[in-house]
Design a protein around this motif. Structure first.
Motif, mmCIF file in Angstrom:
data_model
loop_
_atom_site.group_PDB
_atom_site.id
_atom_site.type_symbol
_atom_site.label_atom_id
_atom_site.label_comp_id
_atom_site.label_asym_id
_atom_site.label_seq_id
_atom_site.Cartn_x
_atom_site.Cartn_y
_atom_site.Cartn_z
ATOM 1 N N VAL A 86 -115.534 13.806 -43.900
ATOM 2 C CA VAL A 86 -114.518 13.256 -42.987
ATOM 3 C C VAL A 86 -114.877 13.589 -41.541
ATOM 4 O O VAL A 86 -114.806 12.738 -40.647
ATOM 5 N N ALA A 87 -115.296 14.840 -41.301
ATOM 6 C CA ALA A 87 -115.650 15.264 -39.949
ATOM 7 C C ALA A 87 -116.892 14.543 -39.440
ATOM 8 O O ALA A 87 -116.990 14.231 -38.249
ATOM 9 N N VAL A 88 -117.849 14.283 -40.325
ATOM 10 C CA VAL A 88 -119.045 13.542 -39.917
ATOM 11 C C VAL A 88 -118.662 12.179 -39.364
ATOM 12 O O VAL A 88 -119.174 11.730 -38.325
ATOM 13 N N THR A 89 -117.726 11.517 -40.034
ATOM 14 C CA THR A 89 -117.309 10.179 -39.616
ATOM 15 C C THR A 89 -116.431 10.204 -38.371
ATOM 16 O O THR A 89 -116.616 9.387 -37.458
ATOM 17 N N SER A 90 -115.506 11.156 -38.321
ATOM 18 C CA SER A 90 -114.527 11.151 -37.231
ATOM 19 C C SER A 90 -115.031 11.822 -35.962
ATOM 20 O O SER A 90 -114.699 11.394 -34.849
ATOM 21 N N ARG A 91 -115.861 12.855 -36.094
ATOM 22 C CA ARG A 91 -116.284 13.619 -34.915
ATOM 23 C C ARG A 91 -117.685 13.244 -34.433
ATOM 24 O O ARG A 91 -118.075 13.635 -33.351
ATOM 25 N N LYS A 92 -118.435 12.543 -35.258
ATOM 26 C CA LYS A 92 -119.762 12.037 -34.876
ATOM 27 C C LYS A 92 -120.666 13.132 -34.260
ATOM 28 O O LYS A 92 -121.078 13.041 -33.102
ATOM 29 N N PRO A 93 -120.983 14.159 -35.028
ATOM 30 C CA PRO A 93 -121.839 15.231 -34.500
ATOM 31 C C PRO A 93 -123.290 14.771 -34.359
ATOM 32 O O PRO A 93 -123.707 13.775 -34.961
ATOM 33 N N ASP A 94 -124.041 15.525 -33.573
ATOM 34 C CA ASP A 94 -125.486 15.292 -33.462
ATOM 35 C C ASP A 94 -126.252 16.024 -34.559
ATOM 36 O O ASP A 94 -127.376 15.651 -34.899
ATOM 37 N N LEU A 95 -125.636 17.087 -35.080
ATOM 38 C CA LEU A 95 -126.299 17.920 -36.083
ATOM 39 C C LEU A 95 -125.247 18.522 -37.001
ATOM 40 O O LEU A 95 -124.193 18.966 -36.544
ATOM 41 N N VAL A 96 -125.548 18.543 -38.298
ATOM 42 C CA VAL A 96 -124.711 19.228 -39.283
ATOM 43 C C VAL A 96 -125.436 20.484 -39.734
ATOM 44 O O VAL A 96 -126.600 20.422 -40.140
ATOM 45 N N ILE A 97 -124.759 21.625 -39.657
ATOM 46 C CA ILE A 97 -125.271 22.868 -40.211
ATOM 47 C C ILE A 97 -124.481 23.130 -41.480
ATOM 48 O O ILE A 97 -123.267 23.356 -41.428
#
Length: 233
Positions: free
Chosen positions: A57-68
């Motif tokens: 959900v956070a990947v879609t809503s917050r649009k990060p440059d990198l996931v750890i």
């Protein structure tokens, strides 16, 4: 200060902020990572998640440059989580930060779509360097693991996939870990959202690949393996 100097100072560009998403089920670990990352002028934690579902959900809503992301998540194995991210967001960079031995999981993580693997025990010293490497388009591995991968690519080292536990698929390894953690077949099936018959098939394949005579031997092996993994942390 002269007018020219003041103008140069005023026009000094601010560094471009890179947004990072943390996915780890330990709040204390996430808090420590936030403190470490926030000390960098061009890095910020845009969101945190304690499981794979919230992470997606956070990947879609917050649009990060990198996931750890950690590999041990309460609702889905980290390798499957990485594959899910890559399927929906193929350009998103992923760095694994895990307690699990890199000799077993780093290659699997890269195959799943991650761009780096860092063990938690070295995070304080190496996390920021790893983050910048991955954000810069490179792959990050420890010096030791990078040497192993290069030897595999050059043919100077035989792949570990031909023997022992490394012959297991990612899903079979996940099932083995759950067996060793005390889960029964029905519990594993429910957690992985598959049928009992599917788990029985995985158990049979694991026994064959590890040359174990029966289900009891499989359970004993799995328990010892999980204990050894935890003992290396």
């Amino acid at each position: 200060m002269s007018q020219a100097s003041a103008t140069r100072t005023a026009k000094k560009p601010r560094p471009e902020m890179k947004r990072l998403l943390l996915v780890d089920d330990h709040p204390i670990m996430r808090h420590g990572l936030v403190q470490l990352i926030s000390a960098e002028p061009d890095l910020e934690v845009c969101a945190e998640a304690g499981n794979a579902a919230d992470g997606m959900v956070a990947v879609t809503s917050r649009k990060p440059d990198l996931v750890i992301a950690d590999l041990t998540l309460p609702d889905k194995h980290g390798l499957e989580f990485i594959k899910d991210i890559r399927a929906l967001h193929p350009d998103l960079q992923i760095l694994v930060l895990s307690m699990h031995d890199e000799s077993l999981y780093a290659e699997r993580a890269l195959r799943a779509g991650a761009r780096g693997y860092l063990m938690k025990e070295t995070a304080a010293e190496n996390l920021i360097h790893a983050v910048r490497r991955v954000l810069g388009g490179d792959i990050y591995l420890s010096d030791k693991m990078a040497s192993v991968m290069l030897e595999l690519l050059s043919g100077q080292r035989k792949s570990a996939a031909s023997a022992g536990i490394d012959r297991l698929t990612d899903r079979e390894l996940e099932v083995l870990q759950l067996i060793g953690s005390g889960r029964g077949t029905r519990q594993i099936a429910d957690q992985l959202h598959v049928s009992v018959r599917t788990i029985d098939a995985h158990r049979a394949h694991i026994k064959d690949k590890l040359q174990l005579p029966d289900g009891n031997a499989l359970v004993r092996y799995a328990v010892r393996w999980v204990e050894n993994q935890q003992g290396t942390v």
